[in-house]
Design an enzyme around this catalytic site. Sequence first.
Site, PDB file in Angstrom:
ATOM      1  N   HIS A  19      10.021  19.394  43.191  1.00  0.00           N
ATOM      2  CA  HIS A  19      10.467  18.364  42.244  1.00  0.00           C
ATOM      3  C   HIS A  19      11.866  18.675  41.746  1.00  0.00           C
ATOM      4  CE1 HIS A  19       9.692  20.993  38.843  1.00  0.00           C
ATOM      5  NE2 HIS A  19       8.416  21.095  39.138  1.00  0.00           N
ATOM      6  N   HIS A  22      12.870  22.364  40.925  1.00  0.00           N
ATOM      7  CA  HIS A  22      13.178  23.217  42.082  1.00  0.00           C
ATOM      8  C   HIS A  22      14.526  22.820  42.671  1.00  0.00           C
ATOM      9  CE1 HIS A  22       8.630  22.751  42.195  1.00  0.00           C
ATOM     10  NE2 HIS A  22       8.813  24.014  41.855  1.00  0.00           N
ATOM     11  N   CYS A 127      -5.769  35.295  33.200  1.00  0.00           N
ATOM     12  CA  CYS A 127      -5.536  33.848  33.338  1.00  0.00           C
ATOM     13  C   CYS A 127      -5.397  33.540  34.818  1.00  0.00           C
ATOM     14  CB  CYS A 127      -4.274  33.422  32.590  1.00  0.00           C
ATOM     15  SG  CYS A 127      -3.814  31.715  33.006  1.00  0.00           S
ATOM     16  N   LYS A 296       8.221  20.473  29.576  1.00  0.00           N
ATOM     17  CA  LYS A 296       8.759  20.968  30.831  1.00  0.00           C
ATOM     18  C   LYS A 296       8.217  20.096  31.966  1.00  0.00           C
ATOM     19  CE  LYS A 296       8.732  24.863  33.949  1.00  0.00           C
ATOM     20  NZ  LYS A 296       7.894  25.885  34.514  1.00  0.00           N
TER      21      LYS A 296
HETATM   22  N1  MSP Z   1       6.817  31.876  43.170  1.00  0.00           N
HETATM   23  C1  MSP Z   1       7.386  32.161  41.925  1.00  0.00           C
HETATM   24  C2  MSP Z   1       8.743  32.791  42.086  1.00  0.00           C
HETATM   25  C3  MSP Z   1       8.762  34.047  42.892  1.00  0.00           C
HETATM   26  S1  MSP Z   1      10.376  34.634  43.116  1.00  0.00           S
HETATM   27  C4  MSP Z   1      10.173  36.135  43.761  1.00  0.00           C
HETATM   28  C5  MSP Z   1       7.544  30.876  41.117  1.00  0.00           C
HETATM   29  N2  MSP Z   1       7.541  29.744  41.798  1.00  0.00           N
HETATM   30  S2  MSP Z   1       7.710  28.270  41.146  1.00  0.00           S
HETATM   31  O1  MSP Z   1       7.470  27.335  42.227  1.00  0.00           O
HETATM   32  O2  MSP Z   1       6.879  28.152  40.010  1.00  0.00           O
HETATM   33  O3  MSP Z   1       9.177  28.122  40.786  1.00  0.00           O
HETATM   34  C6  MSP Z   1       9.657  28.430  39.516  1.00  0.00           C
HETATM   35  C7  MSP Z   1      11.115  28.105  39.519  1.00  0.00           C
HETATM   36  O4  MSP Z   1      11.331  26.724  39.872  1.00  0.00           O
HETATM   37  C8  MSP Z   1      11.803  28.239  38.174  1.00  0.00           C
HETATM   38  O5  MSP Z   1      12.139  29.569  37.858  1.00  0.00           O
HETATM   39  C9  MSP Z   1      13.013  27.352  38.401  1.00  0.00           C
HETATM   40  O6  MSP Z   1      13.909  27.986  39.251  1.00  0.00           O
HETATM   41  C10 MSP Z   1      12.393  26.171  39.131  1.00  0.00           C
HETATM   42  N3  MSP Z   1      11.837  25.197  38.198  1.00  0.00           N
HETATM   43  C11 MSP Z   1      10.560  24.701  38.218  1.00  0.00           C
HETATM   44  N4  MSP Z   1      10.437  23.784  37.199  1.00  0.00           N
HETATM   45  C12 MSP Z   1      11.597  23.684  36.536  1.00  0.00           C
HETATM   46  C13 MSP Z   1      12.043  22.882  35.463  1.00  0.00           C
HETATM   47  N5  MSP Z   1      11.276  22.001  34.865  1.00  0.00           N
HETATM   48  N6  MSP Z   1      13.322  23.048  35.059  1.00  0.00           N
HETATM   49  C14 MSP Z   1      14.166  23.928  35.665  1.00  0.00           C
HETATM   50  N7  MSP Z   1      13.773  24.690  36.675  1.00  0.00           N
HETATM   51  C15 MSP Z   1      12.499  24.621  37.117  1.00  0.00           C
HETATM   52  O7  MSP Z   1       7.689  30.967  39.900  1.00  0.00           O
END
Ligand code: MSP
Length: 640
Positions: A19, A22, A127, A296
């Site tokens: 989305h 990402h 969790c 968020k």
């Molecule tokens: N798989 C772990 C990361 C492992 S890295 C060794 C993870 N994945 S995640 O799919 O949840 O991705 C999180 C990341 O996606 C956030 O840190 C950010 O980079 C991005 N984002 C996801 N939602 C977001 C928002 N709503 N706003 C900004 N960035 C966001 O955590």
Amino acid sequence: MARPFYVTTPIYYVNARPHLGHAYTTIVADVATRFHAMQGSDVYFLTGTDEHGDKVVRAAKQENMTPRAYVDTISQLFRDLWPQLSINNSQFIRTTDPPHIAVVEQVLQKIYDAGDIYFAEYEGLYCFGCERFYTERELVEGKCPDHETEPEVIKESNYFFKMSRYQDWLVEHIRNTPDFIRPKRYRNEALAFLSEPLEDLCISRPKTRLKWGISLPFDNEYVTYVWFDALLNYVSALGYPDGELYQNFWPVAQHIVAKDILKPHGIYWPIMLKAAGIPLYRHLNVHGYWNVEQSKMSKSLGNVVEPLELKNIYGLDAFRFFLIRDMTFGLDSSFSEDSLVQRINSDLANDLGNLFSRVLSMVHKYCQGIVPQVEPAVEQECELGLETDAQRAIVEYERLMESFQFHNALRAVWNFISRMNKYVDVTAPWELAKKKSSRKPLEVVLYNLLEGLRIISGLIYPVMPDTAAKMQKHLGLDPQTPFYRIDQLKTWKFIKPETQLPKSTVLFPRVDPTEKKATQAAKPEISGRLSEIKPEITIEQFAKVDLRVATVVQAERIPRAKKVLKLKVDIGQNRIIVAGIAQNYTPEELVGKQVLVVANLKPAKIMGTVSHGMLVAAVDDAGPTLATVDRPVDPGTPLR
Ligand code: MSP
């Protein structure tokens, strides 16, 4: 030798489709990479997917797929999305890639042999959403702060990583290296975590609970905790420990993450590196969240914004520009389509687009579209400090881009754009064109404006690569050679006089603010779209399923059963069927309705009532919606 630049995004979980959140992080990494390439650096940009852990297993189950088939499908969605957003990553890593698995095993063994991993029994609050144990202190009103659910008490023997041993060392390192974690607010947040005693990290999961993961090299009964596996992607991708990429790029590594994963990146990861004898990364760059109406953006809240939808409606460069310009790196930002439209109309269509078409149409009108010569005699008096301001803008831009202040870097460019617009107003080329005697000044002014546009086209390149190329084409620059290099931008008088320019074009059409469409309604994700088609069956096998049209005769709730309704249906004879539709249908609206029924399903007891058959429904994130027929037919009519 070119300076190396290495940047990473988080590897995204494959439990949800990509989305806007990402897309933002990945676009930021792309912008940073393109900028460093402009400076002549040797760049490497890594992104990928995080594919182990019970989160993924549960998501796969929900889609009726095996974890393997599921991770392949979602990982591919990420991989396919990036080129469509002009993201130029050097590599796409998956944690299910065998070379990554080998590195995880190797590092685990190394830390185990060094005595930093021990085995112990642990009882704690777990969790499942976060895949981790929580301490009482971390819970908010007894609930996981992210998932707002009560954690479950779990007791098991596990392997632990002695993080506590490295706490003082890490505090020292963060204190002595001010931009190790940036911006400062997150450095302070990491130091605040570290002001409390650090607990050792549970780095294993028993296979009795979770099989989908990397087996511990020293105990085959366990798989590796997903974070211990995932973080290592940043070195495994480079061919740690001997790979050439690793030697070249790891010493300058920079990570980009959002604040949700500050703790694993700012605390676990440096300690893992230290324990494994691997040098630390150079910077952890942390940004805030894109929120939608204060929450968020996330799949579970059902408020995700689809990047491709915005691209298709507003154009890719405008979308990229909005994300980078509207979010102050480090702070949260609220996504709204209104502000996107506003940015397009004011910054892009008005400021930049108008300047571009104004200048080019004057060159076409007064010079037949041929780049004019610069007459040295009048050069100085017509320049009015424009070149100096251009140079200043470049230096300021570089400083801001290097320190991850992208929105301010764009502001610096837009200050120069408004400087250019003023230059047009002050020099008034249309007045100069009226007199033969001011022909030379006219040509110098127009040439300077073309040069100013060339610099702007270079500076916007990392954020809007297509627009940069389009501008440069219309400035008569050869599309085969790269002109984004900062040293070229700093060379004034780069455009060759006498070049014939192509006909002018509109860079950004204005958007009618009443016509925006993308986010009018938050759309639930359609889970069914992703399910694998089941293995083939023959027509004879299908014929064994007796599907009938039924008319609902009676419908009632079952006491204490919130989800199911008890129905009496007519399929030529009366039947009792218990159906899980109570959250989507009231008993009253069902009576008289024609539905489809599997009539020869083995009876089963549901909530104390025997159900003779099953209703057919389409089920998505909004729940079941009953399948029915297009015109009334006799109850019991078979389906073929
Ligand atoms: N798989 C772990 C990361 C492992 S890295 C060794 C993870 N994945 S995640 O799919 O949840 O991705 C999180 C990341 O996606 C956030 O840190 C950010 O980079 C991005 N984002 C996801 N939602 C977001 C928002 N709503 N706003 C900004 N960035 C966001 O955590």
